[in-house]
Design an enzyme around this catalytic site. Structure first.
Site, short mmCIF file in Angstrom:
data_model
loop_
_atom_site.label_atom_id
_atom_site.label_comp_id
_atom_site.label_asym_id
_atom_site.label_seq_id
_atom_site.Cartn_x
_atom_site.Cartn_y
_atom_site.Cartn_z
N CYS A 2 0.84 -1.18 0.00
CA CYS A 2 0.00 0.00 0.00
C CYS A 2 0.88 1.25 0.00
O CYS A 2 1.86 1.34 0.74
CB CYS A 2 -0.95 0.08 1.18
SG CYS A 2 -2.15 -1.25 1.21
N ARG A 26 4.05 -0.43 -4.74
CA ARG A 26 3.74 -0.88 -3.38
C ARG A 26 2.44 -1.69 -3.30
O ARG A 26 2.10 -2.21 -2.24
CB ARG A 26 3.62 0.34 -2.45
CG ARG A 26 4.86 1.19 -2.39
CD ARG A 26 4.64 2.38 -1.49
NE ARG A 26 4.53 1.95 -0.12
CZ ARG A 26 5.54 1.81 0.72
NH1 ARG A 26 6.76 2.08 0.32
NH2 ARG A 26 5.34 1.42 1.96
N TRP A 72 -2.52 -2.97 -1.75
CA TRP A 72 -2.21 -4.40 -1.82
C TRP A 72 -3.09 -5.02 -0.74
O TRP A 72 -2.93 -4.75 0.44
CB TRP A 72 -0.73 -4.65 -1.53
CG TRP A 72 -0.33 -6.09 -1.67
CD1 TRP A 72 0.03 -6.72 -2.83
CD2 TRP A 72 -0.23 -7.06 -0.63
NE1 TRP A 72 0.33 -8.04 -2.57
CE2 TRP A 72 0.18 -8.27 -1.23
CE3 TRP A 72 -0.46 -7.04 0.75
CZ2 TRP A 72 0.37 -9.45 -0.50
CZ3 TRP A 72 -0.27 -8.21 1.48
CH2 TRP A 72 0.15 -9.39 0.85
N ASN A 98 -1.99 2.60 5.38
CA ASN A 98 -1.04 1.54 5.02
C ASN A 98 -0.67 0.81 6.29
O ASN A 98 -0.21 1.44 7.25
CB ASN A 98 0.20 2.16 4.38
CG ASN A 98 1.33 1.15 4.20
OD1 ASN A 98 1.08 -0.04 4.03
ND2 ASN A 98 2.56 1.62 4.25
N GLY A 99 -0.88 -0.51 6.31
CA GLY A 99 -0.54 -1.29 7.50
C GLY A 99 -1.69 -2.22 7.86
O GLY A 99 -2.53 -2.53 7.01
N GLU A 469 18.34 -17.78 -5.90
CA GLU A 469 17.90 -16.48 -6.41
C GLU A 469 17.36 -16.61 -7.83
O GLU A 469 16.35 -15.99 -8.17
CB GLU A 469 19.08 -15.49 -6.32
CG GLU A 469 18.79 -14.10 -6.80
CD GLU A 469 17.59 -13.41 -6.14
OE1 GLU A 469 17.07 -13.91 -5.13
OE2 GLU A 469 17.15 -12.37 -6.67
N LYS A 473 13.51 -15.63 -8.91
CA LYS A 473 13.23 -14.68 -10.00
C LYS A 473 12.26 -15.30 -10.99
O LYS A 473 11.28 -14.70 -11.39
CB LYS A 473 14.50 -14.30 -10.76
CG LYS A 473 15.42 -13.24 -10.28
CD LYS A 473 14.92 -11.91 -9.93
CE LYS A 473 14.21 -11.91 -8.62
NZ LYS A 473 14.92 -11.45 -7.47
N GLU A 476 8.61 -15.91 -9.59
CA GLU A 476 7.79 -14.75 -9.22
C GLU A 476 7.29 -13.96 -10.42
O GLU A 476 6.23 -13.34 -10.34
CB GLU A 476 8.51 -13.86 -8.19
CG GLU A 476 9.43 -12.80 -8.70
CD GLU A 476 10.00 -11.91 -7.58
OE1 GLU A 476 11.21 -11.79 -7.53
OE2 GLU A 476 9.22 -11.34 -6.79
N HIS A 492 18.08 -37.48 -3.29
CA HIS A 492 17.38 -37.85 -2.06
C HIS A 492 15.87 -37.57 -2.15
O HIS A 492 15.20 -37.48 -1.12
CB HIS A 492 18.00 -37.10 -0.87
CG HIS A 492 19.43 -37.46 -0.65
ND1 HIS A 492 19.83 -38.69 -0.17
CD2 HIS A 492 20.58 -36.78 -0.93
CE1 HIS A 492 21.15 -38.74 -0.13
NE2 HIS A 492 21.63 -37.60 -0.58
N LYS A 586 6.04 -4.71 -3.85
CA LYS A 586 7.47 -4.50 -3.71
C LYS A 586 7.90 -4.47 -2.24
O LYS A 586 8.90 -5.08 -1.87
CB LYS A 586 7.84 -3.18 -4.41
CG LYS A 586 9.30 -2.82 -4.36
CD LYS A 586 10.08 -3.59 -5.37
CE LYS A 586 11.56 -3.27 -5.37
NZ LYS A 586 12.36 -4.40 -5.90
#
Ligand code: M6R
Length: 591
Positions: A2, A26, A72, A98-99, A469, A473, A476, A492, A586
């Site tokens: 947000c 955001r 978000w 926001n929160g 990493e 990438k 996502e 295994h 983000k």
């Protein structure tokens, strides 16, 4: 998670819409704006991207005061009803938040029992109701009374018909105040506000802000003045000038950003004296997602350099697990945004237990930086694509230089080797430029990867974090199922998944482990998987993705670049929204 913005001044409506575009990284589930005009507060809100909002706000709409939000979703579905801002029932207050208001259900039930009716499923709407209930002729008092009832994390901006000023409350979610160019501004992001403001201030926790044409005032919840210093805003680049996606632009910035990260580290140095460094008995590298992967990579290198435990830990695990912490603990908190709630909570825990806290961040004025004893600035520049790229490379540079200094002081690394590795950092930009110049090869490989049912990334020791990493990438932004494994671990269990249509990306930078990787490649190829190998060496049965050889301790900084490009081109081939992948944001400011 947000983005919020509020402003008083000329062009408030158009500037708020511009700010929301900037803040869209955001969250991009829905967006809204409240504008104060002669007829009171008027809210426009809609599901989807900021452009949808721009499309419904009447052209030429004027107003000297506006607040805006890009969401978000945490509480309630993605829909216009749950979009911010929210009116109080009498429409005298409008709020953006926001929160997370953790006790909103209790508050909501209480309000409902008093006759309130809610229009959304969000926690945030409760704030608008509380403000109306607590208002008794004095807005500041209503804000104080409301703030005292809230628990959780919040940056809330409030516009009201009762007062010309904007009010805000801040606890654990970012809130920057700006002044300049004929306006006052409240915003989640310092870079965003710096395009207008000449002076900025970071609001401390548990603070109420009152902004108006007569200035900016900070108070605690009891109404006592709080001293907050303003500092000069830094120049920021104009986002509108970026053509194409941020992700590819940010990947192409890596060589230059590596130079800047090294320069910044050489300027600021370790910031710990030798006596302190010698007393440490353990080092933690704590972060989430990509930031965690950089800790994983640096820990693998540091184990070769240091005489003490260096443990990478996922921040959300660190909070609830029992990792030992005492005055002999040095904990690095790695975070591009410096806002990640899990990382900040983990930092608070280390502080409570007496450890030394060190932020490694791209945002010097962030909550994390303020919470830590020391801060290293990775100098990656603004990163807007949700998929983190250049920040990872810069985190590696900064952390590796930090580890080299710690090892030198502790006498576990001789000066000659230290000098050689530090000098070798200067060779990385050119090595990465070579990869970027050949990126059409990687674009071609994306055609193979895009049709895979799953892609497994494998590597050993310092190559395993690169695999992790690369896998993060790819999944996502392309939504292809992907996992990373230490190569020796496949047999295994995971080998059972190898078949036609599965892709394997092997990372093999260590000449000493070449034979082992050759064996792993044979094993998966024999079961029908197609293999791409990121390596300075050649491997049978694998499509080569050649990388230049650089210093062994630094190779992770280079080896990840083809994987960042592979993820980008694969997602493009699949027609994904590369910069704003589904379900993500983000900055993850909720636990
Ligand atoms: O801002 P931070 O570095 O603390 O963010 C941590 C993660 O949320 C972030 O790296 C995330 O994993 C990225 N989207 C990965 O590309």
């Amino acid at each position: 998670m947000c983005g919020i913005f509020g402003m008083i001044g000329g062009g408030a409506v158009s500037n708020t819409l511009r700010a929301l575009k900037y803040l869209e990284y955001r969250g991009y589930d829905s967006a809204g704006i409240a504008v104060k005009g002669d007829g009171g507060l008027k809210i426009y809100k809609t599901e989807g991207r900021i452009q949808n909002l721009v499309d419904i706000v009447p052209q030429g709409l004027q107003g000297g005061t506006a607040i805006g939000h890009t969401r978000w979703a945490t509480h309630g579905a993605v829909c216009a009803e749950n979009a911010h801002p929210f009116y109080s029932p009498d429409r005298n207050f409008a709020v953006v938040h926001n929160g997370i208001i953790e006790n909103y259900l209790t508050l909501k039930e209480e309000l409902i029992s008093q006759g309130a009716e809610f229009s959304s499923a969000t926690d945030s709407e409760t704030v608008a109701h509380l403000l109306m209930r607590e208002y008794n002729g004095d807005v500041l008092e209503a804000v104080q009374k409301t703030a005292k009832q809230l628990s959780g994390s919040f940056a809330i901006v409030i516009a009201t018909t009762y007062d010309q000023r904007l009010f805000a409350v801040k606890r654990r979610s970012p809130l920057v105040v700006g002044i300049g160019n004929g306006g006052v501004y409240l915003c989640s992001d310092i870079r965003c506000v710096s395009r207008w403001a000449e002076q900025v201030a970071v609001t401390p926790d548990n603070t109420i802000v009152v902004t108006g044409s007569d200035g900016v005032y900070f108070y605690d919840y009891e109404g006592n003045a709080v001293q907050v210093d303003f500092f000069d805003a830094e120049e920021v680049e104009e986002m509108e000038q970026v053509k194409g996606e941020f992700m590819i632009k940010e990947i192409y910035e890596i060589p230059e950003r590596i130079r800047l990260a090294k320069r910044e580290y050489m300027r600021s140095g370790l910031q710990l004296n030798a006596e302190t460094v010698r007393k440490f008995k353990r080092i933690y590298l704590i972060g989430c997602g990509t930031a965690y992967n950089s800790g994983l990579q640096v820990a693998a290198v540091a184990r070769k350099l240091l005489d003490i435990d260096v443990l990478p830990v996922i921040a959300s695990e660190f909070i609830y697990d029992n990792y030992p912490v005492d005055s002999k603990t040095l904990a690095f908190f790695i975070s591009q945004s410096g806002e990640t709630a899990d990382t900040i909570r983990a930092c608070e825990k280390v502080k409570e237990q007496g450890g030394c806290t060190y932020a490694v961040t791209n945002t010097k004025s962030s909550q994390l930086a303020y919470a830590c004893d020391r801060t290293a600035d990775i100098s990656a520049g603004g990163e807007f694509a949700v998929a983190s790229t250049k920040a990872y490379n810069c985190q590696l540079i900064t952390l590796l230089l930090l580890m080299l200094d710690v090892a030198k002081i502790r006498g576990t690394l001789d000066v000659e080797l230290y000098d050689r590795v530090v000098a070798a950092v200067d060779e990385l930009p050119e090595a990465i430029d070579n990869i970027l110049n050949d990126s059409y090869d990687i674009a071609r490989l994306a055609d193979e990867v895009k049709d895979c049912s799953a892609v497994f990334f494998i590597g050993r020791t310092t190559d395993y974090p690169t695999a992790a990493e690369g896998s993060l990438k790819l999944k996502e932004i392309s939504y292809i199922h992907s996992e990373a494994y230490p190569a020796g671990e496949l047999k295994h269990g995971t080998l059972a998944l190898m078949e036609e249509g599965v892709g394997v990306v092997a990372i093999a930078t260590d000449g000493d482990l070449k034979e082992k990787m050759a064996l792993s490649i044979k094993e998966v190829v024999a079961r029908g998987a197609k293999v791409i190998c990121v390596s300075p060496y050649k491997f049978e049965n694998a499509i080569p993705l050649a990388i230049p050889a650089v210093d062994k301790l630094l190779i992770g900084v280079v080896a990840v670049v083809p994987l960042q490009l592979l993820a980008y081109y694969t997602a493009k081939r699949l027609g994904r929204d590369v910069d704003k992948p589904r379900n993500l944001a983000k900055s993850v400011t909720v636990e």
